[in-house]
Motif scaffolding. Structure first.
Motif, mmCIF file in Angstrom:
data_model
loop_
_atom_site.group_PDB
_atom_site.id
_atom_site.type_symbol
_atom_site.label_atom_id
_atom_site.label_comp_id
_atom_site.label_asym_id
_atom_site.label_seq_id
_atom_site.Cartn_x
_atom_site.Cartn_y
_atom_site.Cartn_z
ATOM 1 N N PRO A 867 -5.481 16.345 50.815
ATOM 2 C CA PRO A 867 -4.649 15.414 51.599
ATOM 3 C C PRO A 867 -3.544 14.813 50.726
ATOM 4 O O PRO A 867 -3.678 13.715 50.180
ATOM 5 C CB PRO A 867 -5.643 14.356 52.055
ATOM 6 N N TYR A 868 -2.452 15.542 50.594
ATOM 7 C CA TYR A 868 -1.367 15.097 49.727
ATOM 8 C C TYR A 868 -0.681 13.849 50.278
ATOM 9 O O TYR A 868 -0.643 13.610 51.487
ATOM 10 C CB TYR A 868 -0.323 16.206 49.569
ATOM 11 N N LYS A 869 -0.151 13.054 49.346
ATOM 12 C CA LYS A 869 0.650 11.898 49.713
ATOM 13 C C LYS A 869 2.121 12.196 49.494
ATOM 14 O O LYS A 869 2.495 12.997 48.626
ATOM 15 C CB LYS A 869 0.244 10.670 48.890
ATOM 16 N N GLU A 888 0.293 8.896 53.174
ATOM 17 C CA GLU A 888 0.075 10.177 53.843
ATOM 18 C C GLU A 888 1.033 10.295 55.019
ATOM 19 O O GLU A 888 1.486 9.296 55.583
ATOM 20 C CB GLU A 888 -1.382 10.283 54.309
ATOM 21 N N GLY A 892 -0.505 8.087 57.576
ATOM 22 C CA GLY A 892 -1.906 8.427 57.416
ATOM 23 C C GLY A 892 -2.511 9.057 58.651
ATOM 24 O O GLY A 892 -3.685 9.466 58.627
ATOM 25 N N PRO A 895 -2.944 13.893 58.089
ATOM 26 C CA PRO A 895 -3.092 14.381 56.717
ATOM 27 C C PRO A 895 -2.724 15.849 56.615
ATOM 28 O O PRO A 895 -2.813 16.618 57.586
ATOM 29 C CB PRO A 895 -4.580 14.154 56.431
ATOM 30 N N THR A 896 -2.308 16.248 55.439
ATOM 31 C CA THR A 896 -1.876 17.645 55.230
ATOM 32 C C THR A 896 -3.017 18.632 55.419
ATOM 33 O O THR A 896 -2.771 19.828 55.631
ATOM 34 C CB THR A 896 -1.284 17.804 53.823
ATOM 35 N N THR A 897 -4.271 18.157 55.360
ATOM 36 C CA THR A 897 -5.404 19.058 55.605
ATOM 37 C C THR A 897 -5.456 19.531 57.057
ATOM 38 O O THR A 897 -6.189 20.472 57.373
ATOM 39 C CB THR A 897 -6.717 18.345 55.249
ATOM 40 N N ASP A 907 8.085 13.196 60.077
ATOM 41 C CA ASP A 907 7.428 12.144 59.279
ATOM 42 C C ASP A 907 8.431 11.031 58.996
ATOM 43 O O ASP A 907 9.456 11.265 58.330
ATOM 44 C CB ASP A 907 6.930 12.788 57.979
ATOM 45 N N MET A 928 5.743 15.288 47.045
ATOM 46 C CA MET A 928 4.327 15.123 47.355
ATOM 47 C C MET A 928 3.522 15.136 46.073
ATOM 48 O O MET A 928 3.918 15.764 45.086
ATOM 49 C CB MET A 928 3.833 16.239 48.278
ATOM 50 N N ASP A 930 -0.862 14.783 44.516
ATOM 51 C CA ASP A 930 -2.310 14.705 44.762
ATOM 52 C C ASP A 930 -2.767 13.290 44.431
ATOM 53 O O ASP A 930 -2.662 12.864 43.272
ATOM 54 C CB ASP A 930 -3.033 15.732 43.892
#
Length: 961
Positions: A867-869, A888, A892, A895-897, A907, A928, A930
C-alpha cells in the motif's frame, strides 16, 4: 579506736554510694540517648544545609579563609572545629556527625547539672528525658550543624552563671566594686559570658540565651532595686562576652572586610522591606506552628515557667526568662522555621521537668499510698503525650534513606578532573565529590538568592572566570536556590546558550539538571526537526526491556525552536516489522517550571505545556510505553509522534532541506521479554472469546472482530490470541483465508506470533497473540465471504480443521479505464507499478497560507502488494518544502493494493502553503514511497530516463504577497 575517723569514713562511703546511685540514672539516660541519636546515622547524606557546612569546613581544612575565599553565612566557632575534625579524620562525615552527637549529650548533661542545682535530682532527670527526645535536639545531634555547638556553649554559660550567681547570693557580696573582683564567683561569671560569646560565634541566635540572662538580671533589679549588684553582675558576664565576640569577629573583619556582610547580611537582607504587619504575622505563625506541633511539651514548659516565677526566688528563675527572648522574631524579616527556636530547648526541657516533678509531688500528696501507682501512671501519660510528637518526627527522620549521594560522587568524579570547578545548587555534592565550587556558589541558599545577596549575573561571571565544565541546577522539589535568584532566568538562559543540558538526575527527592560544556548525555543523540518548532535531540533508555504488561521507560530531550501556540502531546508506539502496534503510550509534553506548587503542605512540580515554553528552552521528559499483554517476545521498533491533543497528524519531521518526511520518528529498538508468569487471559484484548482446540497442545482463546464491509485491495487486520497447553510445541504457523463461491479470494501464511519466537520455544500455559493483515484480492466480486483461520505445519498443511472467525461483506469498486481530460499530461512512470498520466493544478499563483488544489491521474501498470503512499510537496529552488500533504490515494480510501492493471485512479490533494513562505517561484514534486521503509519508487520520464530524487517535478507556482 578513733570513732570520729570511723564516722567520717562511713559518711564518705555513704556519700560515694549516694553519688553513684545518682549517676546511674543520668548515665543510663545519656547512654540510651546516644544510642537513640546514632541509630541509622549514616543512611541519609543528602541534607542540603549540612552539605554546605561540610563544604565550608573542608575548604577551611585546606587553608582557605571563609568570607574571602568562599562565601558562607556560618560562624567560625562552628566551622573551625569542624574543619579540624575533617582534617584529622580524612573528611569523615561520620566523625563530624558523632561530634555533634557528643555536643548535644554534653548539653543535656549540663542542663541536668543546672536543673539539679536549682530544683533537685528528680526534676533534673525529667528534664534530661525531655531534652533528649525533643525533635530539635535529635536533629542537632544527627547532623553537622551549628545548633549543636551553640547549644553546648549556651548550656555551659547558663550552668556557670547559675552556679556563680547562687553562691554570690548566699554570701551577699557584690562581685565588682570599682572594677575589683571578689572571689571565684567572678571568674565563673566571666567564663559564663565567654561561653555565651562562643555560642554566638557558633550561631548568631546563640546570643539569645545571654539576652535571657539579661532579662533575668533586669527582673532581679526591679525586685531588689540593687542597681550596683545588677550592673556589676551584668558587666562581669557581658564584658567577656563582648571580648570573645569582638576578638573572633574582629580578626575576620581585619582579614576580610566582607565578613559582616556575609554573616549579618545573610540574615538581615532576607525579606528586606517587608511590611511590619507581615513581619509580625510571620513570627506569630512561627509561634503557632511551634505550639500546635508539640502542645503538651510547650504547655509543660510554660507551666514550669509560671511555677519558677511564682514560687522560686533568685537564680531559679533564670530559665523562665529565656522564653521571652523568642519575641525577637517579631522584628526579623527573614524566613523563620522551628529550628530557629532550638536555643530554647534546654529551657523548655528544664521548665517542663520542673512542671512534671511538681505534678508528681502534688499527686503523691493527695492520693493514698495504696494508689500511688495512679500518680505514676498520670505522670507517665503526661510525659508520653509531651514526647509522642517528637518520637514520631524522630522516627521519620531516622527512616530517611539516600542512595543518590554515592551515585552523584561517581558521576561528577567520572566527568570532571580533581582541579575542575563544579558550580552546584548544592555545595554538599561538591564536598562529597571533592570538587571546588565558585566563591559565591559556596554560600548559595534560598535566602541568599531571594534577598539579592547573590545574583545570577555574579554567578555567570564566576562561571566564565572559572571555566567550570559542569553546572548542577535544581529545578524541582525542595531546597530551591538557583531558581530563587532574582535574575535566575538570565542564568538559565546563559546555561542553555553555552552549555548542553546533559541529564536530569535525582538527588534524594530533588531533580537536578546537569549542564556540561561537553554533552554528557548518557543516551543516543538525535537531531530531528519537528516542523521548525521542536527539536528532538536525544533518547535515553531507562528500561529498554520489559515483559508483556510492563512498561518500557525512556527519557527524551527536547529544545524549543520557535514559539508554540499549541499544547503538543507525545505518542509512543511499539511496532513490529510488519507495522503492527503492540503498545501505545501517550503523554502531554510538559516542562518543569522553576517554581513548585504547594498543596496542603506538600510540594509538587509545576508543569507547563509547550504553549508556554520560551524559545530556546531545553527539557528532558520521561515517558512510559506499556507493552500489551500477550505481546510475543522479540525486538520491536519504537516510534515517536508529536501532535496536538485531539489530532493525529502533528508536527512533520523535516529533512535536511526542510522537506517533510512524515510525522513519525524511529528512535530505536526495544526488547520484549518472556512473561515471568502466565498472563491472565482476561487481560488480553479480544472482541470475541473462544476456547477452541486449534491444534494438538494449542488453544485459540479468541480474536478481534471483522469489519462489516471491505473493498477489493483493503487489508483486513485480524488479531488472534493463543495459549500453549504444553511446552515445546511443534513448529506451527497460521493460515488465514477469505473464501466464497468455492474459491479463496485472499490468503495469508504467517508465523503464529513472531518469527523470532516460534512455538517450540513457548512454555506451558504461555498465552501470546498474533497480528495478521489479510489483503482482499483486487478482483474480488461483491458479496459475503467467510474468513477462516487454521493452524498449519511447516509444509503449510492444516493440523486441525479451520475455525471460522466471521463473515464480511465485499463492496466492489467503480473502476475507470478510459483516460479523462487533464490539463497537464505527464506520462512519467514509477518503478513499473504505476504511471502518472497527468495533473490539474489551480491556482498557479498563491499567497502565503493559501491552498493549492492538485489532482493526479494515475494508471496502474501491475498488481501491487504494497500500500504505497503518495507525497506531494511545494518546494522552492533550494528544495526546501513550504507545503505538503502525504497519504494513501484518495485520502486512504483506495490503497494501491486494490488497483488493477490498466485502471485509472483520480487522486485529489489540497496543499496549504506555509504562512511565512517568501515571494518567488516554486514547483510541486510528486512521487510514491513504501511507508514501511520510506524508500521511494524509482521515477522515470516518458522516455524512460531516471528522474532525480525519484520525484516528478512540475509547475511553476508563483507566490506573491
Amino acid at each position: 579506736m578513733n570513732h570520729s575517723a570511723t564516722r567520717s569514713g562511713t559518711v564518705s562511703v555513704a556519700r560515694v554510694g549516694a553519688r553513684l546511685r545518682e549517676l546511674g540514672p543520668i548515665a543510663t539516660l545519656l547512654f540510651l540517648g546516644g544510642a537513640y541519636y546514632v541509630d541509622r546515622l549514616m543512611r541519609w547524606l543528602a541534607y542540603d544545609d549540612e552539605g554546605g557546612y561540610l563544604y565550608a569546613a573542608w575548604r577551611i581544612s585546606l587553608g582557605e579563609l571563609p568570607y574571602r575565599d568562599f562565601l558562607t553565612p556560618q560562624l567560625p566557632a562552628f566551622l573551625y572545629p569542624g574543619a579540624l575534625i575533617l582534617a584529622l579524620t580524612g573528611n569523615s562525615v561520620l566523625a563530624a556527625r558523632l561530634a555533634m552527637t557528643l555536643l548535644v549529650l554534653a548539653t543535656t548533661l549540663l542542663t541536668y547539672l543546672t536543673v539539679r542545682r536549682l530544683w533537685g535530682v528528680r526534676p533534673a532527670l525529667l528534664a534530661t528525658l525531655l531534652m533528649l527526645v525533643q525533635s530539635e535536639s535529635f536533629w542537632a545531634a544527627r547532623f553537622f550543624r551549628p545548633e549543636a555547638p551553640m547549644l553546648f556553649w549556651a548550656a555551659l554559660g547558663v550552668y556557670l552563671f547559675v552556679r556563680a550567681y547562687a553562691q554570690r547570693r548566699r554570701r551577699q557580696l557584690p562581685l565588682l566594686v570599682l572594677g575589683e573582683r571578689a572571689g571565684g564567683e567572678g571568674l565563673l561569671l566571666a567564663l559564663s559570658g565567654a561561653a555565651m560569646g562562643l555560642a554566638m560565634a557558633s550561631k548568631l541566635f546563640g546570643a539569645l540565651p545571654l539576652a535571657g540572662i539579661g532579662l533575668f538580671l533586669l527582673a532581679e533589679f526591679l525586685a531588689t532595686r540593687d542597681w550596683r549588684d545588677t550592673v556589676c553582675t551584668g558587666l562581669t558576664v557581658g564584658l567577656p562576652f563582648v571580648a570573645v565576640v569582638a576578638v573572633i569577629f574582629g580578626a575576620f573583619v581585619a582579614l576580610t572586610p566582607e565578613t559582616l556582610g556575609a554573616v549579618l547580611g545573610h540574615h538581615l537582607r532576607q525579606g528586606q522591606g517587608m511590611p511590619v504587619l507581615q513581619v509580625v504575622a510571620k513570627a506569630l505563625g512561627l509561634y503557632w506552628d511551634y505550639v500546635r506541633h508539640q502542645p503538651v511539651y510547650v504547655a509543660l514548659g510554660l507551666g514550669g515557667a509560671i511555677l519558677s516565677l511564682r514560687r522560686a526566688r533568685g537564680v531559679a528563675r533564670v530559665y523562665a526568662w529565656q522564653l521571652p527572648t523568642a519575641l525577637v522574631f517579631l522584628l526579623l524579616t527573614r524566613d523563620l522555621q522551628a529550628r530557629h527556636l532550638t536555643y530554647l530547648v534546654p529551657a523548655l526541657a528544664a521548665l517542663g521537668g520542673l512542671a512534671v516533678d511538681r505534678l508528681w509531688a502534688a499527686l503523691s500528696e493527695r492520693l493514698p499510698r495504696r494508689r500511688g501507682f495512679a500518680g505514676v501512671a498520670v505522670v507517665a501519660a503526661v510525659l508520653a503525650l509531651a514526647l509522642w510528637p517528637h518520637v514520631a518526627k524522630n522516627a521519620l527522620v531516622a527512616s530517611w534513606r539516600d542512595d543518590t549521594t554515592p551515585e552523584w560522587v561517581a558521576y561528577v568524579q567520572a566527568r570532571t578532573a580533581p582541579d575542575d570547578v563544579v558550580v552546584s545548587d548544592y555545595p554538599g555534592i561538591n564536598f562529597y565529590a571533592q570538587r571546588r565550587t565558585t566563591r559565591l556558589a559556596a554560600g548559595i541558599s534560598e535566602g541568599a538568592a531571594s534577598s539579592g545577596q547573590i545574583m545570577g549575573s555574579d554567578l555567570i561571571a564566576e562561571i566564565e572566570a572559572s571555566g567550570a565544565p559542569m553546572v548542577l541546577f535544581n529545578i524541582a522539589h525542595g531546597g530551591h536556590q538557583f531558581v530563587s535568584l532574582r535574575d535566575h532566568p538570565a542564568l538559565r538562559e546563559y546555561l542553555l546558550q553555552h552549555y548542553h543540558l546533559s541529564e536530569r538526575r535525582s538527588y534524594d527527592t530533588r531533580l537536578i539538571e546537569v549542564f556540561g560544556r561537553q554533552d554528557f548525555w548518557p543516551g543516543a543523540p538525535l537531531d530531528e526537526n519537528l516542523g521548525g518548532r521542536l527539536r528532538l535531540t536525544g533518547v535515553q533508555w531507562l528500561a529498554p526491556e520489559a515483559a508483556p504488561g510492563e512498561d518500557l521507560r525512556l527519557n527524551l530531550r527536547w529544545t524549543a525552536l520557535a514559539p508554540m501556540d499549541v499544547d503538543y502531546g507525545v505518542t509512543l508506539r511499539l511496532m513490529d516489522d510488519q507495522g503492527h502496534a503492540w503498545g501505545l503510550g501517550h503523554k502531554l509534553l510538559m516542562d518543569i517550571q522553576d517554581k513548585s506548587l504547594w498543596i496542603e503542605g506538600l510540594e509538587y512540580a509545576d508543569l507547563r505545556p509547550t504553549s508556554e515554553w520560551p524559545v530556546g528552552e531545553a527539557t528532558i521528559a520521561a515517558f512510559e510505553l506499556p507493552v500489551d499483554p500477550g505481546t510475543p517476545p522479540g525486538e520491536y521498533q519504537v516510534i515517536v509522534r508529536v501532535h496536538p491533543q485531539g489530532a493525529w497528524d502533528g508536527l512533520p519531521v523535516l529533512g535536511v532541506h526542510g522537506a517533510p518526511q512524515g510525522y513519525d520518528i524511529a528512535i530505536g529498538r526495544a526488547r520484549v521479554l518472556p512473561a515471568a508468569l502466565p498472563v491472565d487471559t482476561a487481560r488480553l484484548t479480544m472482541d470475541e472469546r473462544h476456547s477452541v482446540d486449534a491444534a494438538p497442545g494449542l488453544t485459540l482463546l479468541g480474536h478481534s472482530s471483522l469489519p462489516g464491509e471491505v473493498r477489493p485491495g483493503d487489508a483486513i487486520a485480524l488479531s488472534a490470541c493463543w495459549q500453549a497447553q504444553e511446552a515445546a510445541l511443534p513448529p506451527y504457523g497460521v493460515r488465514l483465508t477469505m473464501e466464497g463461491d468455492e474459491r479463496v479470494w485472499g490468503e495469508l501464511r504467517a508465523a503464529l506470533s513472531q518469527d523470532d519466537y516460534p512455538t517450540p520455544r513457548w512454555r506451558e500455559g504461555e498465552a501470546l497473540c498474533g497480528r495478521y493483515d489479510l489483503i482482499v484480492d483486487a478482483e474480488t466480486p461483491n458479496g459475503p465471504y467467510t474468513v477462516q483461520v487454521a493452524v498449519v505445519d511447516v509444509a503449510g498443511v492444516p493440523v486441525a480443521p479451520p475455525h471460522a472467525v466471521g463473515v464480511l461483506q465485499v463492496a466492489g469498486r467503480q473502476r475507470l479505464y478510459n483516460p479523462p481530460v487533464m490539463a497537464h499530461p505527464v506520462g512519467a512512470r514509477l518503478g513499473g507499478a504505476a504511471s502518472l498520466l497527468g495533473y490539474d493544478l489551480a491556482p498557479d499563483t498563491l499567497r502565503p497560507g493559501e491552498t493549492l488544489d492538485l489532482t493526479l491521474y494515475w494508471r496502474a501498470e501491475a498488481r501491487m502488494g504494497t500500500p504505497y503512499k503518495v507525497f506531494t510537496h511545494i518546494i522552492d529552488g533550494a528544495d526546501r518544502v513550504w507545503g505538503q500533504e502525504d497519504g494513501e490515494p484518495m485520502g486512504g480510501a483506495y490503497p494501491t493494493t486494490g488497483w488493477l492493471p490498466g485502471e485509472i485512479v483520480i487522486d485529489g490533494y489540497q496543499i496549504q502553503l506555509d504562512a511565512d513562505a517568501p515571494e518567488g517561484e516554486y514547483h510541486v514534486e510528486v512521487g510514491m514511497y513504501d511507508p514501511a521503509t520510506l524508500v521511494r519508487l524509482p521515477a522515470a520520464g516518458p522516455d524512460g530516463a531516471p528522474l532525480a530524487h525519484d520525484r516528478i517535478l512540475f509547475g511553476p507556482v508563483h507566490v506573491v504577497r
